[in-house]
Each structure stands twice: as structure tokens, then as C-alpha cells.
Design an enzyme around this catalytic site. Sequence first.
Site, PDB file in Angstrom:
ATOM      1  CG  MET A 215      37.167-115.858 -26.440  1.00  0.00           C
ATOM      2  SD  MET A 215      38.089-114.958 -26.521  1.00  0.00           S
ATOM      3  CE  MET A 215      37.270-113.278 -26.907  1.00  0.00           C
ATOM      4  CB  VAL A 217      31.452-111.654 -30.777  1.00  0.00           C
ATOM      5  CG1 VAL A 217      30.350-111.024 -31.664  1.00  0.00           C
ATOM      6  CG2 VAL A 217      32.213-111.499 -30.549  1.00  0.00           C
ATOM      7  NE  ARG A 223      32.587-104.831 -41.089  1.00  0.00           N
ATOM      8  CZ  ARG A 223      32.848-104.595 -42.117  1.00  0.00           C
ATOM      9  NH1 ARG A 223      31.489-104.418 -42.208  1.00  0.00           N
ATOM     10  NH2 ARG A 223      32.717-103.528 -42.586  1.00  0.00           N
ATOM     11  CB  ILE A 226      31.329-107.576 -29.002  1.00  0.00           C
ATOM     12  CG1 ILE A 226      30.376-105.948 -29.420  1.00  0.00           C
ATOM     13  CG2 ILE A 226      30.812-108.612 -28.388  1.00  0.00           C
ATOM     14  CD1 ILE A 226      28.867-106.048 -29.584  1.00  0.00           C
ATOM     15  N   GLY A 227      34.127-108.091 -29.854  1.00  0.00           N
ATOM     16  CA  GLY A 227      35.258-108.965 -29.526  1.00  0.00           C
ATOM     17  C   GLY A 227      36.704-109.320 -28.791  1.00  0.00           C
ATOM     18  CD1 TRP A 228      39.536-103.539 -28.003  1.00  0.00           C
ATOM     19  CD2 TRP A 228      41.033-105.276 -29.025  1.00  0.00           C
ATOM     20  NE1 TRP A 228      40.423-103.392 -27.562  1.00  0.00           N
ATOM     21  CE2 TRP A 228      42.096-104.040 -28.214  1.00  0.00           C
ATOM     22  CE3 TRP A 228      42.035-106.234 -29.771  1.00  0.00           C
ATOM     23  CZ2 TRP A 228      43.122-104.298 -28.221  1.00  0.00           C
ATOM     24  CZ3 TRP A 228      42.811-106.246 -29.728  1.00  0.00           C
ATOM     25  CH2 TRP A 228      43.707-105.075 -28.940  1.00  0.00           C
ATOM     26  CG  ASP A 255      39.349-119.763 -37.313  1.00  0.00           C
ATOM     27  OD1 ASP A 255      39.113-119.891 -38.572  1.00  0.00           O
ATOM     28  OD2 ASP A 255      39.548-120.536 -36.316  1.00  0.00           O
ATOM     29  CE1 TYR A 262      42.025-113.677 -29.195  1.00  0.00           C
ATOM     30  CE2 TYR A 262      42.128-115.792 -30.479  1.00  0.00           C
ATOM     31  CZ  TYR A 262      41.301-115.297 -30.062  1.00  0.00           C
ATOM     32  OH  TYR A 262      40.204-116.197 -29.562  1.00  0.00           O
TER      33      TYR A 262
END
Length: 297
Positions: A215, A217, A223, A226-228, A255, A262
Site C-alpha cells: 500500500m 499513497v 492526510r 486516501i489510505g483509509w 509504523d 489498521y
Amino acid sequence: MGCPPTPLPLSLECTLRPFLFSSSPHRPSPSSTAFFSNTTTLSLHKSRALPLLKLLRRFSSPSAPQPVTPSPLDSSPWPGAFLVPDGLQVLRDFCVTVELDHGGGGGSGGFLEIRPMLAEELDATAQLLAESFAESMFVPARYVPLLAFLVKQYVAERRCLEPHVTVLVGFYRERGTEGAAQLACTAEISLDARGANAAPPTPVPPRECPYICNMAVRKALRRRRIGWHLLRACEELMTQMKTERNVYLHCRVIDKVPFDMYQKAGYKVVKTDGFLVWLTLQRRKYLMSKELPHEIG
């Protein structure tokens, strides 16, 4: 990407590891990590970099273009079936569009479209992964073209296993702007045992269960959640493809930002690397898992 001669694909880390070794004096900051998948603190081995850079220039030359091998999604009719009778069609039709507020990332917000990667998007996706890997691992910027070349070979091999593996990409368009949307994020999903990595990271996830990795971004677009939304899109696709309901992913122990994301998404730690993993030049990792609902709300 017909399939290349290698019988089974390797994970991105295992693909890059032969050309890299641990020698960086820096330590990544948990808040600055951009590459969410399992990786290790690496810098380029100079004795191997020179011949590989020569090879990179050779393959980058206009006189020696690289053909992009097709995946099953590039041809029609598609052979065989998957976990559902129309699995290939489900994968081809999959698309998630979400509207984003500006949040803490500035701007006026915009729209994010997430779907499987097309053949012509291979170069841009490899470049994004290479930049994210180099940033989180403190690899010098001059080696990013080499990393992109190696990552491209890896992604091409993975993509030829569709629909057992897929690479999702997300394109973002700022609200009120014109022109093409920019590549914002990417993630790889192994959907079953046939698509599982030949050499998975430790702790090893079950081969028959879906697995999310690689994954990334784009730095300028972080912020904005987008990752979510990318993670949610991965889960929605797995639900539509009727995979095993337990999905797995790795997160490095250092991390904190990805780990918090997650956890908020419902993932729990099921196993943690032992300290001896440092002897293999890797960071300790959590193996995290979540049971997917029958439908994504």
C-alpha cells in the site's frame, strides 16, 4: 502481464532484497512512513548497482522498448473461472468512487476513483511504489529509477496472475479543476492460494486467505484519508469476489500511523516477529487480521 517464465511471483521485498543491504545510519520516523507494507531498512549495494543501472539504461533506451505482457483482464474472452463464476467480470467492473473533504491536507477536497490497474498504468504505479519505498527506507533519490525498474518487473509478474491477484490504483481529482486525474495510491491483493506470494514475509499468513500488501499513497496527497478509502476498497473487492472472510496484512512494529489506521479499521494483531528477524536485515512486523462482513456497508 502471456506470463513471464518465473513460475511463482515473489513479494516486493524479496524481489528487491538481492540488490540491497542494510547500511543506512538513519532510522525511519513512524509518522513519516509512506510504504505501508512489510519492508526493511535498506540502501543500494554499490557493487550491484552499477551493472543494474547499465541494464536499466539499456531497457530504458528507445531502441529496446519493453513489451507489457497482458493479464487475463486485457483479453477477451477470459479463460476459466474464479471464486465466483463471473469473477473476472466482477474484477473488471470493480470501481469505487468517494468524495473527499480537504481534511488536514489542504485544498478544497476532491474525488477519488479506485479500480484495478490497467496495462498502460504500469509505469506510473511502479514509480509511485519506488518513490514510497525509497522514502521510507532512506534509499538515495538517485536510485529511484532503478527501484522503479525492479518494481515494474515485480508488478508485471503479479498482474499476469489476475484474477487470483490484483493491483488496485486510485486516481484523485481536485474539486473544481480540469484535466486528467493524478495517480494517488495503490495496493496489491492476493485473493487466494494460487495468487499467494511464493516467499511471503514473516509472520507467514495463511496462503488460502486474502492478503493486502504494498500500500502506498502519494506524498503530496496524504492526510486526506486516501489510505483509509483504499483499504476499504480492498475489503469491498474481496467481499464481491467471495474470498475467505479472514483477510491478512503486515505492519512494521515501528509504523505507528499505519498501525493506528489498521486498528481503527478492525484489524487485530495475531502474531509478531521475534527479535531474531533482525539477523535477516528485516524490521519486526505484526501480522494483522480481520474477519470481513458478508457485505461492506
